[in-house]
Structure formats: structure tokens, C-alpha cells
Motif scaffolding. Structure first.
Motif: not given
Length: 318
Positions: A267, A273-277
Motif C-alpha cells: 500500500p 500503514l494498512d495491514w489488511d490491504d
């Protein structure tokens, strides 16, 4: 509280201003949509400019970001089930390497990776992600188990190196890593290796011989860290940035030199900054690589794997 690297601070300052603007607008019932849109665009442009022009040393710093997801974080995000297996059946269990059978969207794989710690006690328990010989022997034991049950193997690499202590050498650190290199070359099941953070020296290579070797965009992979290279060449850590430029350890460098098979984009701003993505991107790539590799026969995979690693580098036979 979010940890900021030097080159992230200007972006964070603008994001803080944006939050303040929105908060004040909500409290005073003021329409600031145009100002918010303009500032949001400035933040996005600054992010794109900053992260498209990172130096090699800055990417090394990102790979070590304290908020970056580690192996167990990815396991939690991408696996519906994970059954951790312990011990090398010779000495002890090594917490610096975790592994076990995992269910990823209905696909059973053997998932093995190096694990760092976040807090002081966990870092000590995980030995800062530096495996001992028993860690590599545990990894090989689990790989052989996966081969027995015809399950693909996925390894996640994130280590500053194998543990360099006297006791590790006494228990056969070099032999354990060398045996893994030999045995991984001829595993009959698909093997996918992914550098998710630091990939230093034989500590990384000990679980990184596969049909596909991939790197996250902001990871690094080299025979030595920039700091240690600087210490050897200049007798000081002060030249680590120059060392990073000389080593060319980034994902782009590795792909250009044909030492890896692909890069998984992160990301904007980094995986932290965005573990899910990031986890979704990782899972998608793992499943697609497994699907492609399973179309080949075991011997085809082994032949291609050996050919790939034997063709690396330059040499002359006298």
C-alpha cells in the motif's frame, strides 16, 4: 502511538493538520469541504512523490519499521486456521521460527516464517528473529512433513541473520543451513518463498530456496546488512547509506539482477500503514502462485528450481 521515520514526518504533519481542520469544522459546524479536498490531494501527491523516490537506505529503514506486520500478524490475517508445530526433535523448539499447517481460503499449506518481537520480553524470547540451528532443523522437519502429505510450502522471511553466538556454532549452524539449501532444492511439492522484511545472509537463505522467490516492495535481501558492510569496509557504521547503495539490496535491484521472481506491491506509504490491504495482496499472490505451480509435475518443478539457482551469478570453469 505511530512511529515515524524521518521522511514520513512531513506527511504526518499534513495529516495532523487535516485532522485538526475536520475536527474544528465539526465542532463549529463550518463547511470546509473544499479545503479538506485540496489538503487531501496535497497529502496524496506528497506521499506519491516521497515513496517513489526513496533511497535504498530508506527502503531498508521501512523494512524494519516497528509497526510493520511480522509473520504471525500475516498468519492471523490470511489464515482461517493455523496449527503451530514445535521442536526439531533433536535439541529444542526455536521461537525465532514458527511453522505449521495453515488453511488459506480452503487451501492447506505448510506455512513457515521467522518471527521478531515487538516488546522487550518478546524480542528476547524470539531472539530478535535470529534463528539457531534447531530453528532451521525444525523448518526442514516441517517441510518434509508437508512433502509427505503433498502440501505446498510457503515461507515468510524476515531476519537480520542467523544467530551468530558461540552455542549456535557449536550446535552446527552452518551445517543446518547448508542442509536446508540442499534439501529444499529437491522438495517434490511447490515451494514459495517471500521476503516480507529483512532478508539477511544465510539466515534468510536457509528457508528461501523455492520455485518462486518473491519480495515485498519495501523489503531487502542481501549477503550482509548495510551497517555491517559499513563496519567492515570503513570501520564505522557512519557509511551505512553508501553501503546500501553499493549492495543494491532492494526488491527492484534483486529483480533486475534476476535473483528473485517477482515483487508484491505494498500500500502507498508501506505495509505498516494498512495491514489488511497488505495481507490481502499477499494472500492473493500466494494462492495464484500455488495454482500455477501445481499444474507442473514434481520433476518439472525440481528441474526448474535447480536450473534457476545454478544460473545465478557469473563464474568461469578453469
Amino acid at each position: 502511538m505511530r512511529t515515524l521515520l524521518d521522511f514520513e514526518k512531513p506527511i504526518a504533519e499534513l495529516e495532523a493538520k487535516l485532522d485538526d481542520m475536520q475536527r474544528l469544522a465539526d465542532e463549529n459546524n463550518v463547511d470546509v469541504r473544499e479545503a479538506v479536498r485540496s489538503l487531501s490531494e496535497n497529502i496524496l501527491n506528497l506521499k506519491k512523490e516521497t515513496f517513489s523516490n526513496l533511497t535504498r537506505w530508506q527502503r531498508v529503514q521501512l523494512s524494519r519499521h516497528p509497526d510493520r506486520p511480522y509473520t504471525l500478524d500475516y498468519i492471523e490475517k490470511i489464515c482461517q486456521e493455523f496449527h503451530e508445530l514445535h521442536g526439531d526433535r533433536t535439541v529444542r523448539d526455536d521461537p525465532a521460527i514458527v511453522g505449521g499447517f495453515a488453511d488459506i481460503d480452503g487451501k492447506t499449506v505448510m506455512l513457515i516464517g521467522q518471527q521478531k518481537g515487538r516488546k522487550t520480553k518478546e524480542r528476547q524470547y524470539r531472539n530478535f528473529g535470529m534463528p539457531n540451528p534447531e530453528g532451521y532443523r525444525k523448518a526442514l522437519r516441517l517441510m518434509k512433513m508437508a512433502e509427505k502429505f503433498n502440501k505446498p510450502i510457503v515461507t515468510l522471511i524476515d531476519t537480520p541473520g542467523a544467530f551468530p553466538g558461540l552455542e549456535a556454532e557449536e550446535r552446527g549452524q552452518a551445517e543446518a543451513i547448508a542442509k536446508n539449501l540442499r534439501e529444499m532444492c529437491v522438495l517434490k511439492v511447490p515451494v514459495i518463498c517471500i521476503i516480507i522484511g529483512e532478508g539477511a545472509s544465510g539466515g534468510a537463505l536457509g528457508i528461501a530456496i523455492g520455485d518462486k522467490v518473491l519480495m515485498l516492495e519495501n523489503s531487502w535481501y542481501s549477503v550482509i546488512s548495510p551497517e555491517n558492510c559499513s563496519t567492515i569496509l570503513w570501520r564505522s557504521w557512519d557509511y551505512k547509506e553508501q553501503a546500501a547503495e553499493a549492495l543494491k539490496p532492494t526488491a527492484t535491484d534483486m529483480l533486475q539482477n534476476k535473483l528473485i521472481d517477482g515483487i508484491i506491491e505494498e500500500p502507498l506509504g508501506g505495509a505498516h500503514l494498512d495491514w489488511d490491504d497488505m495481507s490481502d495482496r499477499l494472500k492473493t499472490r500466494i494462492l495464484s502462485e500455488i495454482e500455477a505451480l501445481e499444474k507442473q509435475s514434481p520433476q518439472e518443478r525440481i528441474d526448474a528450481r535447480i536450473e534457476k539457482f545454478c544460473s545465478m551469478g557469473f563464474f568461469e570453469e578453469a
